[in-house]
Write an enzyme that holds these catalytic residues in place. Sequence first.
Site, PDB file in Angstrom:
ATOM      1  N   LYS A   1       0.834  -1.210   0.000  1.00 35.61           N
ATOM      2  CA  LYS A   1       0.000   0.000   0.000  1.00 35.61           C
ATOM      3  C   LYS A   1       0.869   1.261   0.000  1.00 35.61           C
ATOM      4  CE  LYS A   1      -2.445  -1.098   3.740  1.00 35.61           C
ATOM      5  NZ  LYS A   1      -1.949  -2.439   4.102  1.00 35.61           N
TER       6      LYS A   1
ATOM      7  N   ARG B   1      -9.723   0.479   9.141  1.00 32.54           N
ATOM      8  CA  ARG B   1      -9.360  -0.917   9.360  1.00 32.54           C
ATOM      9  C   ARG B   1     -10.457  -1.683  10.089  1.00 32.54           C
ATOM     10  NH1 ARG B   1      -3.349   0.031   9.157  1.00 32.54           N
ATOM     11  NH2 ARG B   1      -2.256  -1.916   9.442  1.00 32.54           N
TER      12      ARG B   1
ATOM     13  N   ARG C   1      11.390  -6.792   4.901  1.00 31.13           N
ATOM     14  CA  ARG C   1      11.222  -5.376   4.561  1.00 31.13           C
ATOM     15  C   ARG C   1      12.193  -4.487   5.347  1.00 31.13           C
ATOM     16  NH1 ARG C   1       5.154  -2.994   4.689  1.00 31.13           N
ATOM     17  NH2 ARG C   1       5.271  -3.285   6.933  1.00 31.13           N
TER      18      ARG C   1
ATOM     19  N   ARG D   1      11.267  -2.110  10.800  1.00 35.08           N
ATOM     20  CA  ARG D   1      10.217  -1.733  11.737  1.00 35.08           C
ATOM     21  C   ARG D   1      10.119  -2.752  12.851  1.00 35.08           C
ATOM     22  NH1 ARG D   1       4.715  -0.317   8.560  1.00 35.08           N
ATOM     23  NH2 ARG D   1       3.864  -1.556  10.259  1.00 35.08           N
TER      24      ARG D   1
ATOM     25  N   ARG E   1      -0.850  -9.505  13.204  1.00 35.81           N
ATOM     26  CA  ARG E   1      -1.426  -8.496  12.296  1.00 35.81           C
ATOM     27  C   ARG E   1      -2.333  -9.164  11.261  1.00 35.81           C
ATOM     28  NH1 ARG E   1       4.147  -5.783  10.807  1.00 35.81           N
ATOM     29  NH2 ARG E   1       3.063  -4.422   9.354  1.00 35.81           N
TER      30      ARG E   1
HETATM   31  P1  AMP Z   1       0.666   0.056   9.253  1.00 38.81           P
HETATM   32  O1  AMP Z   1       1.860   0.945   9.121  1.00 38.81           O
HETATM   33  O2  AMP Z   1      -0.507   0.557   8.474  1.00 38.81           O
HETATM   34  O3  AMP Z   1       0.987  -1.387   8.982  1.00 38.81           O
HETATM   35  O4  AMP Z   1       0.218   0.139  10.787  1.00 38.81           O
HETATM   36  C1  AMP Z   1       1.077  -0.284  11.817  1.00 38.81           C
HETATM   37  C2  AMP Z   1       0.288  -0.514  13.096  1.00 38.81           C
HETATM   38  O5  AMP Z   1      -0.338   0.705  13.493  1.00 38.81           O
HETATM   39  C3  AMP Z   1      -0.839  -1.522  12.988  1.00 38.81           C
HETATM   40  O6  AMP Z   1      -0.402  -2.869  13.177  1.00 38.81           O
HETATM   41  C4  AMP Z   1      -1.761  -1.056  14.111  1.00 38.81           C
HETATM   42  O7  AMP Z   1      -1.257  -1.434  15.383  1.00 38.81           O
HETATM   43  C5  AMP Z   1      -1.648   0.461  14.017  1.00 38.81           C
HETATM   44  N1  AMP Z   1      -2.640   1.035  13.080  1.00 38.81           N
HETATM   45  C6  AMP Z   1      -2.383   1.718  11.920  1.00 38.81           C
HETATM   46  N2  AMP Z   1      -3.519   2.122  11.349  1.00 38.81           N
HETATM   47  C7  AMP Z   1      -4.526   1.680  12.140  1.00 38.81           C
HETATM   48  C8  AMP Z   1      -5.946   1.761  12.069  1.00 38.81           C
HETATM   49  N3  AMP Z   1      -6.570   2.385  11.050  1.00 38.81           N
HETATM   50  N4  AMP Z   1      -6.657   1.181  13.066  1.00 38.81           N
HETATM   51  C9  AMP Z   1      -6.071   0.572  14.114  1.00 38.81           C
HETATM   52  N5  AMP Z   1      -4.735   0.437  14.238  1.00 38.81           N
HETATM   53  C10 AMP Z   1      -3.967   0.994  13.260  1.00 38.81           C
END
Ligand code: AMP
Length: 205
Positions: free
Chosen positions: A15, A90, A124, A152, A163
């Site tokens: 994404k 989400r 990654r 990360r 996740r």
């Molecule tokens: P991402 O970078 O989008 O993979 O997000 C990393 C982490 O941030 C996720 O595993 C969640 O813990 C949190 N997170 C990011 N966006 C959301 C969302 N829209 N709702 C809930 N948790 C989120």
Amino acid sequence: MSESIVLFGPPGAGKGTQAEAIVNATGKPQVSTGDMLRAALNAGTTLGLEAKKYMDVGELVPDEVIIGLIADRMQEDDACDGVLFDGFPRTIIQAEALAKIAVVTLVISIEVPDESIVERIVGRRMDPETGEIYHVNFRPAPSDISSRLIQRKDDNEEAVRTRLVAYHSQTAPLAEWYDQRGILKTVNGNQGMAEVGAEISQLLD
Ligand code: AMP
């Protein structure tokens, strides 16, 4: 209200990588809740420290925290013509809250099978100076920058599995929710970055 786009898909679907081209093509700013939470954490804010507990283990941050963050972000000047949401919404609750503050006209779902995701995420790496994303096997970084790459904290196998569970139980049902509203378009994310990008640009045309 102006028109926003949602970039949807499991963790590691690409994404963030595809968002860059969509931003260039549409002029809409990228709004990534994951990036916003990591920025809050780096800044040491209460919100960032609270979110860290969930992020580190791969669970979703509570809806009210995320919805508050997005409501504030949508007040900013650059959001007035719509934005590109990346990693948000989400949950159905987040999507319902979003429907009250923005008009989503297109949801691009990047589909990738679970088997590919763990390998993608665990390999990654990010260049902290440019934000560029590499992969130890699929997209190795140039040798002069490889020593500064970072991983990360939640890009480890255990957190990825959590996740994925969160994705399937809480996020994946949103695809049907948006499909019922007639705005879901899917692309095959299990191919090269350029091919995924080409499918997405066709959708934008
Ligand atoms: P991402 O970078 O989008 O993979 O997000 C990393 C982490 O941030 C996720 O595993 C969640 O813990 C949190 N997170 C990011 N966006 C959301 C969302 N829209 N709702 C809930 N948790 C989120």
